[in-house]
Design a protein around this motif. Structure first.
Motif, PDB file in Angstrom:
ATOM      1  N   THR A 186       0.829  -1.202   0.000  1.00 10.34           N
ATOM      2  CA  THR A 186       0.000   0.000   0.000  1.00 10.34           C
ATOM      3  C   THR A 186       0.864   1.253   0.000  1.00 10.34           C
ATOM      4  O   THR A 186       0.573   2.232  -0.709  1.00 10.34           O
ATOM      5  N   GLU A 189       2.273   1.748  -3.580  1.00  6.78           N
ATOM      6  CA  GLU A 189       1.282   2.247  -4.528  1.00  6.78           C
ATOM      7  C   GLU A 189       0.976   3.721  -4.275  1.00  6.78           C
ATOM      8  O   GLU A 189       0.845   4.509  -5.222  1.00  6.78           O
ATOM      9  N   ALA A 190       0.868   4.112  -3.008  1.00  5.13           N
ATOM     10  CA  ALA A 190       0.606   5.517  -2.697  1.00  5.13           C
ATOM     11  C   ALA A 190       1.798   6.389  -3.094  1.00  5.13           C
ATOM     12  O   ALA A 190       1.628   7.499  -3.622  1.00  5.13           O
ATOM     13  N   GLN A 247      -6.583   9.379  -3.535  1.00  2.00           N
ATOM     14  CA  GLN A 247      -6.368   7.958  -3.283  1.00  2.00           C
ATOM     15  C   GLN A 247      -5.130   7.735  -2.416  1.00  2.00           C
ATOM     16  O   GLN A 247      -5.140   6.899  -1.507  1.00  2.00           O
ATOM     17  N   ALA A 248      -4.060   8.480  -2.707  1.00  2.00           N
ATOM     18  CA  ALA A 248      -2.834   8.334  -1.919  1.00  2.00           C
ATOM     19  C   ALA A 248      -3.062   8.772  -0.473  1.00  2.00           C
ATOM     20  O   ALA A 248      -2.606   8.111   0.470  1.00  2.00           O
ATOM     21  N   GLU A 250      -5.946   8.853   1.110  1.00  2.00           N
ATOM     22  CA  GLU A 250      -6.846   7.888   1.737  1.00  2.00           C
ATOM     23  C   GLU A 250      -6.080   6.647   2.195  1.00  2.00           C
ATOM     24  O   GLU A 250      -6.322   6.120   3.282  1.00  2.00           O
ATOM     25  N   ALA A 251      -5.123   6.189   1.359  1.00  5.26           N
ATOM     26  CA  ALA A 251      -4.314   5.039   1.763  1.00  5.26           C
ATOM     27  C   ALA A 251      -3.485   5.365   2.997  1.00  5.26           C
ATOM     28  O   ALA A 251      -3.370   4.555   3.928  1.00  5.26           O
ATOM     29  N   GLN A 254      -5.774   5.330   5.959  1.00  2.00           N
ATOM     30  CA  GLN A 254      -6.139   3.966   6.332  1.00  2.00           C
ATOM     31  C   GLN A 254      -5.022   3.298   7.124  1.00  2.00           C
ATOM     32  O   GLN A 254      -5.272   2.546   8.075  1.00  2.00           O
ATOM     33  N   LEU A 255      -3.773   3.562   6.763  1.00  2.00           N
ATOM     34  CA  LEU A 255      -2.641   2.949   7.452  1.00  2.00           C
ATOM     35  C   LEU A 255      -2.492   3.459   8.883  1.00  2.00           C
ATOM     36  O   LEU A 255      -1.794   2.850   9.694  1.00  2.00           O
ATOM     37  N   TYR A 271      -7.000  14.194   4.943  1.00  2.00           N
ATOM     38  CA  TYR A 271      -7.904  13.486   4.036  1.00  2.00           C
ATOM     39  C   TYR A 271      -9.040  14.395   3.583  1.00  2.00           C
ATOM     40  O   TYR A 271      -9.373  14.464   2.404  1.00  2.00           O
TER      41      TYR A 271
END
Length: 714
Positions: A186, A189-190, A247-248, A250-251, A254-255, A271
C-alpha cells in the motif's frame, strides 16, 4: 494556501482593468467557459447599458474569499453580439446581497454566494473581453489550476511520508506494522501515485514554457497558442491529480488505523482537505472537459521513410527518427512470420547490431555509440510502436542486461571474446537466472550450483523461462557457489551453449510469441576459472546494478504497448460515437500520460547519475498494472474484433497475449513492491523535486508517533 492561489489569480486579472481596485481584498468569479469549473465557482451575471454606466444582475456562487473581500472581479455573460466583460464590483453596493458558507475542509478558507439586483457599475470598472484578453484569462486560469494541483500533490506527499513514519514505528504482532506485506505494498502504490502526479505536473509546466518560447508570428496556423497548450495540459494534469492524490491520502489515512478518523489528528484533516482540493480543481465538469480532449497521435517523421544504416548520435530527435526507420523497414515486416513460426531469428540481432542498437550505452572506446538510457528507451519505444512485445523482450535482454554486465564486470579477455561480438549482433546472449522452483526469490530459490574443482568449476542445475535461450551462443548463468552464503554466495558464469553438457529446450508460451524462451539443464558442465563473470559471490550485487536499467526499459515497452492500443481504439467509429467510451478512453489516456511523464523523469535522473532503484521499481509495477488495465479495457471497447487474427485492423490479439506476462517479467510486481517498500522505509523521500514549498497544512508532530506507541503499549 488555496486562498493565496486564488488571490494571485485576482491580482493578475485586476491589472487588466483601466481602474484597478484599491489596496483591498478582492475575490474573483469567472464563467465556466473560461475556468472549466476551477474552484467550483459558478457565475451567471449579465450587464445592461444605462445613461450613467451599467447595471449588473445575476448571481455568483461558491466564490473563494468572498466573506472577507471588499471587491469582486467577475465576468459578465455574453451580450447579443457574443461579447463578455470583466466587471469590478464593490461588495457594499446597493442591490448586492451575499452570504457565507464554510466547507468542512480547507480550514480557514471561506466561501460565499452573492446576488446582484441591478447593481450600478461605472464605466471605469468595466472592460470588454476581446479574443486576446480571453487567451490571457485562460492562461491565468490554467496557471492557477496547476498551482492547485501542486498543492494537492504536496499534501498527498506529506500524508504518505507521515504514513511511512507511522507504520515504521507502530508495533504489530510482535514486530512492526511495516512488516506486513499488504502494508508495504500500500505504501508503494501511494508513493507511486504521488511521484507520478509530481512528474506529470513538471512535464506540463515545462511543455507550457516550451510552447510559449517557440510560439511567434512565424509559427504558422497549425501551431497552438501557448495559452491553449497550457489550458489543455492543466486540464489533463488536474484530471489525474484529482483522481490520484486523494487515493494516496486515503491510503495513508487507512494505514493510521483508528487515528485516521480522529478529527484532532493531522492525517484525518489531510484526508478532508485532499478530497476538497480535488473539487477545487474542477470536479466532474473539469473531468468532462478533459475527456473531450483529443488523444494525441504519434507524430510522423519524414526520416522514417528512409532506411538509416546506423542510428544517428547527433541528437535525440534524430536518434528517434532513425530508430523508427530501422523498426519500420527491417523489423516490423518480419513480425507476422516470427509470431507464427516460433520466434525471432538471428537476422533480428544482425540487423540491430549493424545499426548499433546493442551499443547504445556502451562507450565509444569499447565499440559502442556512447549515448544515454534516454536513447535506449527511445529505441524500445520505437519497437513497441511498430512491432510487438516479444521483439523488444528479446532485444532488451541483450541490450540492457547482458551487455551492461559484461561491460561493468567482464575482464578484458571476456570483453574481447563476448562483448564485441554481442555489440555487432553476431553473438546472442541469454541471462539464465530463473529456476523451476521459483523466479523472483533468487536468494532462496536458486538451486543451480557451481562446485570448485582442480580444473575450474562443475556446474549442475536447471534454469527456465530464459529469454533467447534456444538461439543463444552464450549464457550468463546465476549459480550458488557458497551453500551457506545467502545473497553473498552466488556467482555469475559465462557458459557457451555449444558445450555438450548444456541442453536447451524451447518452451511454447501463451504470449511473447516472437521471443524464444527456453529451459536449460546443466549436467556435469565443466567450466574454466575464466568463466567467472565479476567477483565471486557478488552476483546479486552485480545484478542489482543492472536491474534498474532493465526495469525502466521494460516499463517503456509496456507503456508504448498501451499507447498503441489507446490510439488504435480511438480511431474506431463505434468508440467515437459513444460518449461513455470516449470518456473512458480519455481517462486511460490521462493516466497513461502521467505514467509516461514519470518514466521520462526517472530515465532523466538515471542518465544524471541519480539514485534510480526506487524509480525503476515504481515504474515497473505501475506500468505493468496500468498496461494490463488499458489493453483489456481497449479490447472491451473494441468488441469481438479485438480477438481477430493478428494483422486485422482492429485486432489486439498480440497485445492481449503479451500483456499478461508483464506483471512477472523482470521480477514479479509483488517482489518488486517489496524491494521498493524497503527503499521507502529506509528513508527514501516520497517527493523528488527539491526546493518545493510545503503546503500550509502543518505536518504531523513527531510526538504523535511516540504517543501512539505509548498508548498501544498501555
Amino acid at each position: 494556501m488555496a486562498e493565496a492561489v486564488a488571490e494571485s489569480l485576482t491580482a493578475a486579472l485586476a491589472e487588466l482593468l483601466p481602474a484597478p481596485p484599491p489596496a483591498a481584498r478582492t475575490c474573483t468569479a469567472l464563467r465556466h467557459a473560461i475556468t472549466d469549473g476551477l474552484l467550483g465557482t459558478r457565475c451567471d451575471i449579465s450587464l445592461r447599458s444605462t445613461p450613467n454606466g451599467w447595471t449588473a444582475t445575476g448571481r455568483a456562487e461558491h466564490v473563494l474569499g468572498l466573506p472577507d473581500a471588499e471587491w469582486m472581479l467577475c465576468e459578465a455573460a455574453p451580450d447579443w453580439e457574443g461579447n463578455t466583460a470583466l466587471v469590478l464590483l464593490p461588495l457594499d453596493s446597493r442591490g448586492l446581497t451575499r452570504n457565507e458558507h464554510q466547507p468542512s475542509a480547507l480550514d480557514g478558507a471561506r466561501f460565499g454566494d452573492v446576488r446582484l439586483n441591478r447593481v450600478t457599475v461605472p464605466d471605469a470598472h468595466v472592460v470588454q473581453v476581446q479574443p486576446g484578453l480571453v487567451r490571457m484569462l485562460r492562461g491565468a486560469v490554467a496557471g492557477t489550476r496547476l498551482r492547485l494541483a501542486r498543492l494537492a500533490t504536496e499534501l498527498a506527499a506529506e500524508a504518505v511520508e507521515a504514513a511511512v513514519g507511522h507504520v515504521a514505528q507502530r508495533p504489530f504482532a510482535g514486530g512492526r506494522l511495516a512488516d506486513r506485506q499488504v502494508v508495504r505494498h500500500t505504501l508503494v502504490e501511494a508513493t507511486a501515485q504521488v511521484r507520478m502526479c509530481d512528474a506529470y505536473l513538471e512535464q506540463a509546466e515545462r511543455s507550457a514554457r516550451t510552447a510559449e518560447k517557440h510560439h511567434g508570428p512565424g509559427a504558422g496556423q497549425g501551431v497552438p497558442e501557448p495559452a491553449q497548450c497550457l489550458r489543455d495540459a492543466a486540464l489533463r494534469v488536474a484530471a489525474y491529480v484529482a483522481f490520484a492524490a486523494p487515493q494516496a491520502v486515503e491510503a495513508a489515512c487507512q494505514l493510521h488505523g483508528g487515528y485516521g478518523f480522529l478529527e484532532e489528528e493531522w492525517i484525518a484533516r489531510a484526508y478532508r482537505h485532499s478530497v476538497f482540493t480535488s473539487i477545487l480543481l474542477g470536479g466532474q465538469e473539469q473531468r468532462a472537459r478533459a475527456a473531450c480532449l483529443p488523444v494525441p497521435a504519434a507524430p510522423e517523421t519524414a526520416a522514417c521513410r528512409t532506411r538509416i544504416p546506423v542510428l544517428p548520435t547527433d541528437s535525440l530527435t534524430a536518434f528517434r527518427a532513425g530508430a523508427r526507420a530501422l523498426v519500420r523497414h527491417d523489423i516490423a515486416p518480419r513480425v507476422p512470420d516470427w509470431e507464427a513460426n516460433g520466434g525471432v531469428t538471428r537476422d533480428l540481432f544482425t540487423v540491430a547490431g549493424s545499426a548499433g542498437v546493442f551499443g547504445v550505452r556502451v562507450p565509444t572506446r569499447e565499440g559502442g555509440l556512447g549515448l544515454g538510457l534516454r536513447h535506449g528507451v527511445a529505441f524500445i519505444r520505437a519497437v513497441g510502436r511498430d512491432a510487438v512485445g516479444g521483439v523488444s523482450t528479446s532485444l532488451s535482454v541483450q541490450t540492457h542486461v547482458a551487455v551492461p554486465l559484461l561491460l561493468k564486470h567482464g575482464t578484458q579477455q571476456q570483453k574481447q571474446r563476448w562483448l564485441r561480438p554481442l555489440l555487432t549482433g553476431g553473438t546472442i546472449a541469454a541471462v539464465a537466472i530463473t529456476e523451476p522452483a521459483g523466479g523472483s526469490d533468487l536468494v532462496n530459490a536458486t538451486a543451480t550450483k557451481a562446485v570448485r574443482t582442480e580444473e575450474g568449476w562443475m556446474l549442475e542445475g536447471e534454469k527456465t523461462f530464459v529469454t533467447n535461450a534456444p538461439i543463444a551462443d552464450v549464457l550468463i548463468v546465476l549459480a550458488r557457489t557458497e551453500p551457506q552464503g545467502g545473497a553473498l554466495g552466488m556467482t555469475f558464469f559465462l557458459v557457451p551453449t555449444d558445450l555438450p553438457e548444456v541442453r536447451v529446450r524451447q518452451l511454447q508460451t501463451m504470449g511473447l510469441r516472437s521471443s524464444r524462451t527456453g529451459r536449460i539443464r546443466f549436467t556435469g558442465c565443466r567450466l574454466p576459472d575464466d568463466a567467472v563473470l565479476g567477483r565471486r559471490g557478488m552476483a546479486m550485487a552485480h545484478l542489482a546494478q543492472v536491474l534498474p536499467e532493465e526495469r525502466l526499459a521494460i516499463s517503456a515497452g509496456m507503456l508504448e504497448c498501451a499507447r498503441r492500443c489507446v490510439e488504435r481504439t480511438a480511431t474506431l467509429p463505434a468508440v467515437r460515437a459513444s460518449a461513455a467510451a470516449s470518456t473512458e478512453l480519455a481517462g486511460w489516456n490521462v493516466r497513461l500520460e502521467a505514467a509516461e511523464a514519470f518514466l521520462d523523469a526517472a530515465v532523466e535522473r538515471f542518465d544524471g547519475g541519480g539514485d534510480d532503484r526506487l524509480d525503476a521499481d515504481l515504474a515497473k509495477t505501475v506500468s505493468a498494472r496500468l498496461t494490463q488495465q488499458i489493453v483489456n479495457g481497449c479490447a472491451r471497447l473494441t468488441g469481438p474484433e479485438a480477438f481477430f487474427d493478428a494483422g486485422e485492423e482492429s485486432s489486439l490479439l498480440p497485445d492481449l497475449r503479451d500483456v499478461r506476462v508483464l506483471s512477472v517479467f523482470g521480477g514479479s510486481c509483488e517482489t518488486v513492491k517489496d524491494t521498493a517498500a524497503a527503499e521507502i522505509l529506509r528513508g527514501a523521500v516520497v517527493r523528488r523535486s527539491p526546493g518545493r514549498q510545503p503546503c500550509s497544512l502543518p505536518p504531523a508532530p513527531p510526538t504523535a508517533l511516540r504517543r501512539d506507541h505509548a498508548e498501544f503499549q498501555r
